[in-house]
Write an enzyme that holds these catalytic residues in place. Structure first.
Site, PDB file in Angstrom:
ATOM      1  N   TYR A  42      -1.362  -0.955  10.772  1.00  0.00           N
ATOM      2  CA  TYR A  42      -1.790  -1.300   9.475  1.00  0.00           C
ATOM      3  C   TYR A  42      -0.486  -1.070   9.144  1.00  0.00           C
ATOM      4  O   TYR A  42       0.331  -1.878   8.228  1.00  0.00           O
ATOM      5  CB  TYR A  42      -2.874  -1.170   8.820  1.00  0.00           C
ATOM      6  CG  TYR A  42      -3.196  -1.073   7.472  1.00  0.00           C
ATOM      7  CD1 TYR A  42      -3.297  -2.622   7.294  1.00  0.00           C
ATOM      8  CD2 TYR A  42      -2.906   0.146   6.686  1.00  0.00           C
ATOM      9  CE1 TYR A  42      -3.453  -2.708   5.895  1.00  0.00           C
ATOM     10  CE2 TYR A  42      -3.590  -0.557   5.575  1.00  0.00           C
ATOM     11  CZ  TYR A  42      -3.370  -1.634   5.140  1.00  0.00           C
ATOM     12  OH  TYR A  42      -3.963  -2.051   3.490  1.00  0.00           O
TER      13      TYR A  42
ATOM     14  N   SER B 190       0.812  -1.538   0.378  1.00  0.00           N
ATOM     15  CA  SER B 190       0.145  -0.019  -0.050  1.00  0.00           C
ATOM     16  C   SER B 190       1.002   1.338   0.159  1.00  0.00           C
ATOM     17  O   SER B 190       1.973   1.242   0.783  1.00  0.00           O
ATOM     18  CB  SER B 190      -0.790   0.002   1.517  1.00  0.00           C
ATOM     19  OG  SER B 190      -1.550   0.876   1.308  1.00  0.00           O
TER      20      SER B 190
ATOM     21  N   LYS C  18       2.265  -3.712   7.140  1.00  0.00           N
ATOM     22  CA  LYS C  18       2.373  -3.843   6.293  1.00  0.00           C
ATOM     23  C   LYS C  18       4.332  -3.292   5.248  1.00  0.00           C
ATOM     24  O   LYS C  18       4.518  -4.374   4.171  1.00  0.00           O
ATOM     25  CB  LYS C  18       1.416  -3.331   4.125  1.00  0.00           C
ATOM     26  CG  LYS C  18       0.515  -2.867   4.724  1.00  0.00           C
ATOM     27  CD  LYS C  18       0.303  -4.337   3.235  1.00  0.00           C
ATOM     28  CE  LYS C  18      -1.333  -4.791   3.731  1.00  0.00           C
ATOM     29  NZ  LYS C  18      -1.797  -5.973   3.311  1.00  0.00           N
TER      30      LYS C  18
HETATM   31  P1  NAD Z   1     -10.575  -7.286   1.318  1.00  0.00           P
HETATM   32  O1  NAD Z   1     -10.757  -7.107   2.898  1.00  0.00           O
HETATM   33  O2  NAD Z   1     -11.910  -6.685   0.367  1.00  0.00           O
HETATM   34  O3  NAD Z   1     -10.029  -8.453   1.271  1.00  0.00           O
HETATM   35  C1  NAD Z   1      -9.313  -9.013   1.936  1.00  0.00           C
HETATM   36  C2  NAD Z   1      -9.302 -10.881   2.000  1.00  0.00           C
HETATM   37  O4  NAD Z   1      -8.856 -11.410   2.750  1.00  0.00           O
HETATM   38  C3  NAD Z   1     -10.946 -10.954   2.537  1.00  0.00           C
HETATM   39  O5  NAD Z   1     -12.040 -11.364   1.948  1.00  0.00           O
HETATM   40  C4  NAD Z   1     -10.984 -12.208   4.003  1.00  0.00           C
HETATM   41  O6  NAD Z   1     -11.935 -12.344   4.052  1.00  0.00           O
HETATM   42  C5  NAD Z   1      -9.057 -12.541   3.362  1.00  0.00           C
HETATM   43  N1  NAD Z   1      -8.619 -12.817   4.924  1.00  0.00           N
HETATM   44  C6  NAD Z   1      -8.527 -11.363   5.567  1.00  0.00           C
HETATM   45  N2  NAD Z   1      -7.255 -12.238   6.476  1.00  0.00           N
HETATM   46  C7  NAD Z   1      -7.305 -13.445   6.242  1.00  0.00           C
HETATM   47  C8  NAD Z   1      -6.509 -14.790   6.971  1.00  0.00           C
HETATM   48  N3  NAD Z   1      -5.784 -14.623   7.892  1.00  0.00           N
HETATM   49  N4  NAD Z   1      -6.842 -15.569   6.546  1.00  0.00           N
HETATM   50  C9  NAD Z   1      -6.941 -16.411   5.096  1.00  0.00           C
HETATM   51  N5  NAD Z   1      -7.866 -15.273   4.356  1.00  0.00           N
HETATM   52  C10 NAD Z   1      -7.644 -13.581   5.023  1.00  0.00           C
HETATM   53  O7  NAD Z   1      -9.509  -6.128   1.438  1.00  0.00           O
HETATM   54  P2  NAD Z   1      -9.339  -5.096  -0.474  1.00  0.00           P
HETATM   55  O8  NAD Z   1      -9.442  -4.191  -0.353  1.00  0.00           O
HETATM   56  O9  NAD Z   1      -9.790  -6.179  -1.129  1.00  0.00           O
HETATM   57  O10 NAD Z   1      -7.707  -5.388  -0.211  1.00  0.00           O
HETATM   58  C11 NAD Z   1      -6.551  -6.354  -0.548  1.00  0.00           C
HETATM   59  C12 NAD Z   1      -5.463  -6.195   0.080  1.00  0.00           C
HETATM   60  O11 NAD Z   1      -4.915  -4.892   0.111  1.00  0.00           O
HETATM   61  C13 NAD Z   1      -4.639  -6.223   1.097  1.00  0.00           C
HETATM   62  O12 NAD Z   1      -4.010  -7.209   2.076  1.00  0.00           O
HETATM   63  C14 NAD Z   1      -5.234  -5.247   1.806  1.00  0.00           C
HETATM   64  O13 NAD Z   1      -4.729  -4.544   2.798  1.00  0.00           O
HETATM   65  C15 NAD Z   1      -4.058  -4.455   0.674  1.00  0.00           C
HETATM   66  N6  NAD Z   1      -4.566  -3.127  -0.093  1.00  0.00           N
HETATM   67  C16 NAD Z   1      -5.639  -2.188   0.505  1.00  0.00           C
HETATM   68  C17 NAD Z   1      -6.433  -0.655   0.025  1.00  0.00           C
HETATM   69  C18 NAD Z   1      -7.902  -0.415  -0.351  1.00  0.00           C
HETATM   70  O14 NAD Z   1      -8.369   0.441  -0.003  1.00  0.00           O
HETATM   71  N7  NAD Z   1      -8.793  -1.315  -0.481  1.00  0.00           N
HETATM   72  C19 NAD Z   1      -5.514  -0.182  -0.233  1.00  0.00           C
HETATM   73  C20 NAD Z   1      -3.921  -0.374  -0.814  1.00  0.00           C
HETATM   74  C21 NAD Z   1      -3.428  -2.104   0.113  1.00  0.00           C
HETATM   75  C1  UD1 Z   2      -7.048   5.320   3.789  1.00  0.00           C
HETATM   76  C2  UD1 Z   2      -5.800   4.805   4.651  1.00  0.00           C
HETATM   77  C3  UD1 Z   2      -4.873   4.310   3.695  1.00  0.00           C
HETATM   78  C4  UD1 Z   2      -4.989   3.236   3.218  1.00  0.00           C
HETATM   79  C5  UD1 Z   2      -6.147   3.347   2.090  1.00  0.00           C
HETATM   80  C6  UD1 Z   2      -6.882   2.912   0.771  1.00  0.00           C
HETATM   81  C7  UD1 Z   2      -6.141   6.640   6.609  1.00  0.00           C
HETATM   82  C8  UD1 Z   2      -5.388   7.582   7.210  1.00  0.00           C
HETATM   83  N1  UD1 Z   2      -4.914   6.350   5.341  1.00  0.00           N
HETATM   84  O1  UD1 Z   2      -5.935   6.461   3.155  1.00  0.00           O
HETATM   85  O2  UD1 Z   2      -3.293   3.754   4.630  1.00  0.00           O
HETATM   86  O3  UD1 Z   2      -4.268   2.724   2.300  1.00  0.00           O
HETATM   87  O4  UD1 Z   2      -7.507   4.507   2.675  1.00  0.00           O
HETATM   88  O5  UD1 Z   2      -7.921   2.908   0.146  1.00  0.00           O
HETATM   89  O6  UD1 Z   2      -6.739   6.316   6.701  1.00  0.00           O
HETATM   90  N2  UD1 Z   2     -12.628  11.455   2.878  1.00  0.00           N
HETATM   91  C9  UD1 Z   2     -13.423  12.432   3.942  1.00  0.00           C
HETATM   92  N3  UD1 Z   2     -14.598  11.968   4.446  1.00  0.00           N
HETATM   93  C10 UD1 Z   2     -14.558  11.266   4.492  1.00  0.00           C
HETATM   94  C11 UD1 Z   2     -14.247   9.752   3.929  1.00  0.00           C
HETATM   95  C12 UD1 Z   2     -12.430   9.969   3.884  1.00  0.00           C
HETATM   96  O7  UD1 Z   2     -13.532  14.206   3.660  1.00  0.00           O
HETATM   97  O8  UD1 Z   2     -16.075  10.678   5.206  1.00  0.00           O
HETATM   98  C13 UD1 Z   2     -11.031  12.369   2.873  1.00  0.00           C
HETATM   99  C14 UD1 Z   2      -9.463  11.588   3.206  1.00  0.00           C
HETATM  100  O9  UD1 Z   2      -9.759  12.697   3.996  1.00  0.00           O
HETATM  101  C15 UD1 Z   2      -9.327  11.915   2.023  1.00  0.00           C
HETATM  102  C16 UD1 Z   2      -9.829  11.574   0.933  1.00  0.00           C
HETATM  103  O10 UD1 Z   2     -10.769  11.757   1.097  1.00  0.00           O
HETATM  104  O11 UD1 Z   2      -8.424  13.282   2.090  1.00  0.00           O
HETATM  105  C17 UD1 Z   2      -9.587   9.867   0.827  1.00  0.00           C
HETATM  106  O12 UD1 Z   2      -9.305   9.198   2.259  1.00  0.00           O
HETATM  107  P1  UD1 Z   2      -9.780   7.596   2.044  1.00  0.00           P
HETATM  108  O13 UD1 Z   2     -11.515   7.084   0.897  1.00  0.00           O
HETATM  109  O14 UD1 Z   2     -10.247   7.056   3.479  1.00  0.00           O
HETATM  110  O15 UD1 Z   2      -8.008   7.444   1.966  1.00  0.00           O
HETATM  111  P2  UD1 Z   2      -6.731   7.731   2.580  1.00  0.00           P
HETATM  112  O16 UD1 Z   2      -7.721   8.624   3.837  1.00  0.00           O
HETATM  113  O17 UD1 Z   2      -6.230   8.691   1.426  1.00  0.00           O
END
Ligand code: NAD
Ligand code: UD1
Length: 337
Positions: free
Chosen positions: A147, A123, A151
């Protein structure tokens, strides 16, 4: 290739499984369903037109991993993690256990089974509060919450294993802000409880599940005073995973790659784009800044193009249209048991 997708029943994993199947890969989904659902797996099968295998299991269980890895797996994509920044601040040990211990177990199981190719979900959180934007992969790594630490530690563990096993290849994909949904509206993001992230919150306001959006901060040094982020369509992310996993056999060692569009979008710009896509008003109030938020953060995605031949295809309009299609068709998300 035969690909084990840990966390494949979740948001980004489910979209990636559809993209892998479309390229003819054999997919095995491994998920403990802590945040994923079997309904999502069914819909992935429907979109793929194939009976993809699903194994319910936990990445912290060496035994379960050994079982799924024993059968000729070529590569693993590791999405399985807990992902809420705020929850990680109140429950850091749960995050270290799931995300760090889970990664250690997976690496041990892969090592034991002779599986040498890994794509890891990292991330942009590993850059913490960036000193310079756009953010390049060589930027200083620092974390501001548990978190993010989970990572960064997982990245280090994978890098160290690549150092020790010269035939172990890993790509660490650092996502910026994943949003949007499959254009069919069949699969999408389904947060449990109140969404913490902007896009799912906005779409729940649009569909009438929540009365209004709180915009966290209107006094940042950005063009309209609201936070600027690099939103990236989940279909583009899925495509990048396919390219990364296919490229592993011809790469060596450990590489980190940013996945973003390279463009910053403010909160108010995203709200306006969503209003256009949905035809609905998004009432909002500007409130105090959210602690821990940075003003502006976007990627330098040039390495992804150089190494993987990947660049984002979709803009904010498609992100909002697809998120809205999913939200309208599934106002309460997936069926969960
Ligand atoms: P998500 O929660 O929708 O998907 C994660 C999946 O992993 C879920 O289905 C959950 O049931 C499964 N899981 C969690 N712990 C587990 C375990 N111990 N064993 C087996 N399965 C397990 O999340 P996502 O948004 O799809 O994110 C996927 C990955 O991407 C994560 O590693 C997350 O940290 C990373 N990531 C997500 C975002 C985001 O905004 N969605 C941003 C940056 C990084
Ligand atoms: C957040 C996480 C980041 C993670 C990412 C995944 C934090 C500090 N960071 O990023 O680690 O990888 O999500 O997508 O939580 N906002 C509003 N109102 C809301 C929600 C968000 O104004 O109800 C604004 C936030 O202030 C920010 C932008 O929207 O400026 C995006 O927010 P968000 O979607 O939560 O993502 P990040 O904060 O960038």
């Amino acid at each position: 290739m035969k690909i084990l997708v840990c966390g494949g029943a979740g948001y980004i994993g489910s979209h990636t499984c559809v993209a892998l199947a479309a390229r003819g890969h054999e997919v095995v989904i491994f998920d403990n369903l802590s945040n994923g659902s079997e309904d999502a797996v069914q819909r992935v099968r429907k979109l793929s037109g194939r009976p993809l295998a699903f194994v319910e299991g936990d990445v912290r269980s060496l035994e379960s991993l050994r079982m799924v890895l024993s059968d000729g797996v070529d590569a693993v994509i590791h999405f399985a993690a807990l992902k809420s920044v705020s929850e990680s601040c109140s429950e850091p040990l749960a995050y270290f256990d799931n995300n760090i211990c889970g990664t250690i177990r997976l690496l041990q199981a892969m090592d034991g089974a002779g599986v040498r190719n890994l794509v890891f979900s990292s991330s942009a959180t590993v850059y913490g509060d960036p000193q310079v934007v756009p953010i390049h992969e060589g930027a200083v790594l620092q974390v501001t919450n548990p978190y993010g630490r989970s990572k960064l530690v997982a990245e280090d563990l994978i890098r160290d294993l690549c150092g020790a096993r010269k035939d172990f290849n890993a790509t660490l994909l650092r996502y910026f802000n994943p949003v949007g949904a499959h254009p069919s509206g069949l699969i999408g993001e389904d947060p449990l409880g109140t969404p913490c992230n902007l896009m799912p919150y906005v779409s729940q306001v649009a569909v009438g599940r929540r009365p209004r959006l709180n915009v966290f901060g209107g006094d940042y040094s950005t063009p309209d005073g609201t936070g600027v982020r690099d939103y990236i369509h989940v279909m583009d992310l899925a495509d990048a995973h396919v390219k990364a996993v296919e490229q592993l056999n011809s790469s060596s060692g450990c590489q980190a790659i940013n996945l973003g569009t390279g463009h910053g979008v403010s909160v108010l710009e995203l709200v306006r784009a969503f209003e256009q896509a949905s035809g609905r008003d998004i009432p909002y109030t500007i409130v105090d800044r959210r602690p821990g938020d940075v003003a502006a953060c976007w990627a330098d995605p040039s390495k992804a193009f150089e190494v993987l031949g990947w660049k984002a295809k979709y803009g904010v309009r498609a992100m909002c249209e697809d998120a809205w299609r999913w939200q309208l068709a599934n106002p309460n998300g997936y069926r969960r048991h």
